[in-house]
Scaffold this active site. Structure first.
Site, mmCIF file in Angstrom:
data_model
loop_
_atom_site.group_PDB
_atom_site.id
_atom_site.type_symbol
_atom_site.label_atom_id
_atom_site.label_comp_id
_atom_site.label_asym_id
_atom_site.label_seq_id
_atom_site.Cartn_x
_atom_site.Cartn_y
_atom_site.Cartn_z
ATOM 1 N N GLU A 150 0.737 -1.020 -0.086
ATOM 2 C CA GLU A 150 0.050 -0.069 0.036
ATOM 3 C C GLU A 150 0.849 1.110 0.063
ATOM 4 O OE1 GLU A 150 -2.861 -0.238 -0.878
ATOM 5 O OE2 GLU A 150 -3.441 -2.280 -0.089
ATOM 6 N N CYS A 161 -1.436 9.093 2.968
ATOM 7 C CA CYS A 161 -1.323 8.488 1.625
ATOM 8 C C CYS A 161 -2.062 8.840 0.558
ATOM 9 C CB CYS A 161 -0.898 7.081 1.892
ATOM 10 S SG CYS A 161 -2.214 6.066 2.428
#
Length: 476
Positions: free
Chosen positions: A218, A252
């Site tokens: 991720e 993120c």
């Protein structure tokens, strides 16, 4: 089966101890998994204020409300979601067989992988530790967690609490520097999940490849905000400010750059300034606004801003209380900073920003905006603001991203019935909800042969019967 570990176990000893637990109970039943999830929920509920205080101490300033809202609430939602659906996820799935093989029957069962490794980043150290942990436990695995060296107090507290609530036989936590992280990623896990930068993700994948360890990465990337012509600037601005200024942009999936119609640019930027001033009327002493995690990241962001300005960009810092640079620097607070006319070579347009700098790119036609997005590496998230359903459908088909929120920011990430994951340089694989359960399971196919079957008809020695059957099975 209790775990017996030396006083200062190595990574290899920790992994070996967890493998002993897997060997003793390779397929925990639903009741056991629910007990694990319940224990994790109790940990979060009973110690939420302590956990938030630890994160605040690591950051130097992180709102307790923000930590509970953005980390502990989605963690609890994920646990509740898994708990409600776990027995259904575990139930073997019937699969169809060709009539040639009947009356045999087939099914797929979800087998726990064994020991899962999870490498946790510093920006959301609770959600990005406990979220994947809950998925791995729901799938029946044991877990080894590596916390970030940039959040040592959070890591130490989490290690103590997880040992108390789940025990070393279920999950273990290690804290340490980059060297420990490298050694961790080289362990022969049954699956490894890493959350962090694209550059480090490449190193993790390379280390895991030596053991053929499957990975879920991720990563980050430059997630675009695309505001289409005619969209209400006030509505867009509120969502943009919320998504960009949460955790001071250290997310993120934070919006990384803004694409806006040229004729509507001034109105939207003015609305953003007003929304930011309303949400954060002060910065330096504002307990609602996060500090940059450390001095190195603070200096990096200042350098990228100054580089863009030196190259000709127009900068606008949204600092309603006109606090001094010295006061902001002392607290490592950066205002939301709009950067217009940024040359393409500047770092703020090349790398993931991870802070409250927002490059603004004007476009003349929607096709031009789409071409710009598609010319960049595939992002982890895309934020699209448009009220025309047909145009939204077309834009979703014309662009590629790990996930999308339409007419808002960030919220797709905390929907437990939606998979979360990137694509290409923004990651590989998915987790959250059922997808998390599947990621940490081996879907094991099982065929049950019937007592009465025709398998002998196609066994050697091959004769005329097989030749005749093959004409039916394949076709003349």
């Amino acid at each position: 089966m209790p775990s017996v570990l030396p006083s200062s176990p190595t990574l290899e000893q920790r992994l070996a101890a967890l493998r002993v637990q897997v060997a003793g109970q390779p397929f925990p039943d639903a009741a056991q998994r629910v007990r694990w999830l319940d224990a994790l929920a109790q940990l979060v509920q009973r110690h939420q204020h302590e956990l938030a205080a630890a994160v605040n101490a690591d950051f130097g300033q992180r709102s307790e409300v923000e930590t509970r809202l953005a980390e502990l609430f989605p963690t609890m939602e994920g646990i509740r979601h898994a708990r409600r659906r776990l027995r259904g996820w575990m139930r073997p799935q019937r699969r169809q067989l060709s009539w040639w093989f009947r009356p045999a029957r087939a099914q797929v069962m979800a087998q726990p992988l064994g020991v899962v490794g999870i490498i946790v980043p510093w920006n959301y150290p609770l959600f990005l530790a406990l979220g994947p942990l809950s998925c791995a436990l729901a799938a029946g695995n044991r877990v080894l967690l590596k916390m970030s060296e940039l959040t040592p107090q959070t890591g130490q507290l989490l290690a103590q609490l997880l040992q108390r609530y789940l025990g070393d036989e279920v999950v273990q936590v290690v804290n340490g520097d980059v060297a420990l992280a490298r050694a961790f990623s080289a362990l022969p896990f049954d699956h490894l999940l890493f959350t962090g930068s694209t550059a480090v993700g490449r190193q993790v994948m390379q280390a895991a490849a030596a053991n053929l360890t499957p990975v879920t990465l991720e990563l980050g990337g430059k997630s675009p905000l695309l505001v289409m012509p005619g969209y209400d600037p006030q509505r867009a601005a509120r969502s943009i400010v919320a998504g960009k200024m949460m955790n001071a942009g250290q997310t993120c999936v934070a919006p990384d750059y803004l694409l806006v119609p040229r004729q509507e640019q001034a109105a939207l930027l003015q609305a953003i300034r007003a929304a930011a001033a309303h949400s954060y009327p002060t910065l330096a002493r504002n307990s609602d606004y996060s500090a940059i995690i450390n001095q190195a990241h603070y200096q990096r962001l200042c350098h990228w801003r100054d580089e863009a300005v030196a190259a000709g960009a127009v900068v606008s810092e949204i600092n309603p209380a006109a606090e001094s640079s010295a006061m902001l620097a002392e607290t490592r607070k950066l205002p939301l900073t709009l950067l217009e006319q940024v040359p393409a070579h500047c770092r703020v347009l090349q790398d993931e920003i991870f802070g409250p700098l927002l490059p603004v790119i004007a476009y003349d036609t929607p096709d031009e905006a789409v071409r710009y997005i598609n010319a960049q590496p595939r992002p982890l998230a895309l934020y699209l603001f448009d009220h025309q359903p047909q145009r939204v459908r077309e834009l979703l088909q014309q662009t590629t991203a790990g996930g999308v929120t339409v007419n808002d920011t960030l919220l797709h990430v905390i929907q437990d019935d939606l998979p979360f994951g990137g694509i290409g340089p923004s990651g590989m694989g998915h987790y959250h909800g059922h997808e998390g359960f599947l990621t940490f399971s081996k879907l094991k196919p099982v065929l049950y042969q019937s007592r009465f079957n025709g398998a002998a008809l196609i066994a050697a020695p091959y004769g005329r019967v097989v030749q005749t059957m093959l004409r039916w099975m394949i076709g003349r």
